[in-house]
Scaffold this motif. Structure first.
Motif, short mmCIF file in Angstrom:
data_model
loop_
_atom_site.label_atom_id
_atom_site.label_comp_id
_atom_site.label_asym_id
_atom_site.label_seq_id
_atom_site.Cartn_x
_atom_site.Cartn_y
_atom_site.Cartn_z
N ALA A 16 0.83 -1.21 0.00
CA ALA A 16 0.00 0.00 0.00
C ALA A 16 0.87 1.25 0.00
N ARG A 17 1.99 1.21 0.71
CA ARG A 17 2.90 2.35 0.72
C ARG A 17 3.47 2.59 -0.67
N TYR A 18 3.88 1.51 -1.36
CA TYR A 18 4.42 1.66 -2.71
C TYR A 18 3.36 2.16 -3.70
N VAL A 19 2.15 1.67 -3.55
CA VAL A 19 1.06 2.13 -4.44
C VAL A 19 0.81 3.62 -4.22
N THR A 20 0.80 4.06 -2.97
CA THR A 20 0.60 5.48 -2.68
C THR A 20 1.73 6.32 -3.26
N VAL A 21 2.97 5.88 -3.04
CA VAL A 21 4.12 6.61 -3.57
C VAL A 21 4.08 6.64 -5.09
N ALA A 22 3.80 5.48 -5.72
CA ALA A 22 3.74 5.41 -7.19
C ALA A 22 2.66 6.33 -7.73
N THR A 23 1.52 6.39 -7.07
CA THR A 23 0.42 7.25 -7.52
C THR A 23 0.82 8.72 -7.45
N LEU A 24 1.44 9.11 -6.36
CA LEU A 24 1.86 10.51 -6.23
C LEU A 24 2.97 10.87 -7.22
N LEU A 25 3.93 9.96 -7.40
CA LEU A 25 5.00 10.20 -8.38
C LEU A 25 4.43 10.28 -9.80
N ILE A 59 -2.31 9.60 -23.10
CA ILE A 59 -1.04 9.36 -22.43
C ILE A 59 -1.23 8.16 -21.50
N THR A 60 -0.44 7.11 -21.73
CA THR A 60 -0.44 5.95 -20.85
C THR A 60 0.88 5.97 -20.08
N LEU A 61 0.80 6.13 -18.79
CA LEU A 61 1.99 6.21 -17.94
C LEU A 61 2.02 4.97 -17.06
N GLU A 62 3.12 4.23 -17.14
CA GLU A 62 3.27 3.03 -16.30
C GLU A 62 4.42 3.26 -15.33
N VAL A 63 4.16 3.03 -14.06
CA VAL A 63 5.16 3.15 -13.01
C VAL A 63 5.46 1.73 -12.51
N THR A 64 6.75 1.36 -12.50
CA THR A 64 7.14 0.01 -12.07
C THR A 64 8.16 0.09 -10.94
N TRP A 65 8.13 -0.91 -10.08
CA TRP A 65 9.10 -1.03 -9.00
C TRP A 65 9.25 -2.50 -8.65
N LYS A 66 10.33 -2.82 -7.96
CA LYS A 66 10.58 -4.20 -7.57
C LYS A 66 10.29 -4.32 -6.08
N ASP A 67 9.44 -5.26 -5.73
CA ASP A 67 9.10 -5.52 -4.34
C ASP A 67 9.58 -6.93 -4.00
N GLY A 68 10.77 -7.03 -3.46
CA GLY A 68 11.36 -8.35 -3.20
C GLY A 68 11.73 -9.00 -4.52
N THR A 69 11.12 -10.14 -4.80
CA THR A 69 11.40 -10.84 -6.06
C THR A 69 10.38 -10.51 -7.13
N TYR A 70 9.32 -9.79 -6.78
CA TYR A 70 8.25 -9.49 -7.72
C TYR A 70 8.41 -8.10 -8.32
N LYS A 71 8.04 -8.00 -9.59
CA LYS A 71 8.00 -6.69 -10.25
C LYS A 71 6.55 -6.22 -10.24
N GLU A 72 6.32 -5.09 -9.65
CA GLU A 72 4.98 -4.52 -9.53
C GLU A 72 4.86 -3.33 -10.47
N SER A 73 3.64 -3.03 -10.90
CA SER A 73 3.43 -1.87 -11.75
C SER A 73 2.02 -1.33 -11.62
N LEU A 74 1.88 -0.06 -11.93
CA LEU A 74 0.58 0.60 -12.00
C LEU A 74 0.52 1.37 -13.31
N LYS A 75 -0.64 1.36 -13.96
CA LYS A 75 -0.82 2.11 -15.21
C LYS A 75 -1.85 3.20 -14.99
#
Length: 197
Positions: free
Chosen positions: A39-48, A169-185
């Motif tokens: 949830a913290r990463y999703v919040t940060v990704a949304t704001l970024l 405009i399609t903006l995708e934000v990705t980050w690595k959470d442990g071994t998983y790659k997470e993303s939001l579009k």
């Protein structure tokens, strides 16, 4: 008087029950920690993403829309999140004026919500209906208001103008959470401000 205590078997059963309870509690805590971290990463990704979307919009307005797709990418190192990456794709939007007309008159082409005349007209504009509908509307007062017989040309020009002035405009934000790659579009539509060339 005889003092009675717990037998070894009773102590072992109690300890095994306690161990099972502690394992269950630690599992719940681990899941809660993972959920909180996500949830913290999703919040940060949304704001970024919100800030980066504004940057991409500004770049589009400055450079112009153009006729082809544009792609931008980078990371959020300057913002303090070097592990978070972004990619934006800006593409022209094809505008189907016939569908817009369908929505304007209460439904999509081919549904029973449209009046028959409008349904026939929009279908004829798509090339799938009876051309008599276009002729009947083209000979009506609507045609006189629009300058006579040029309804198809006007609708085509409206569609072309809208297509030139709208970008997705399609903006995708990705980050690595442990071994998983997470993303939001995130998807946003922008329009030109001012006169189209």
């Amino acid at each position: 008087m005889r003092r009675r205590g717990f037998s070894l078997l009773e102590v072992m059963v109690a300890l095994s029950i306690l161990a099972l309870a502690l394992v269950a509690i630690s599992g719940v805590n681990a899941n809660a920690f993972e959920s909180s971290n996500y949830a913290r990463y999703v919040t940060v990704a949304t704001l970024l993403a919100r800030g980066k979307m504004l940057d991409v919009e500004e770049k589009l307005r400055k450079d112009g829309f153009g006729d082809t797709d544009k792609e931008y990418d980078g990371d959020f190192d300057a913002e303090g999140y070097p592990g978070v990456k972004w990619n934006a794709v800006c593409r022209p939007v094809e505008v189907d004026v016939n569908q817009l007309l369908g929505g304007l008159f209460g439904g999509e082409v081919g549904t029973d919500n449209l009046p028959d005349t409008i349904k026939d007209f929009v279908g004829a504009m798509n090339g799938s209906g009876d051309k008599k509908a276009v002729d009947s509307i083209a000979g009506s007062d609507l045609s006189k208001v629009l300058g006579g017989g040029g309804l198809e040309l006007i609708l085509k020009q409206v569609g072309d103008t809208l297509s030139k002035s709208i970008r997705e405009i399609t903006l995708e934000v990705t980050w690595k959470d442990g071994t998983y790659k997470e993303s939001l579009k995130f998807v946003e539509y922008v329009t030109t401000s001012g006169r189209l060339a």
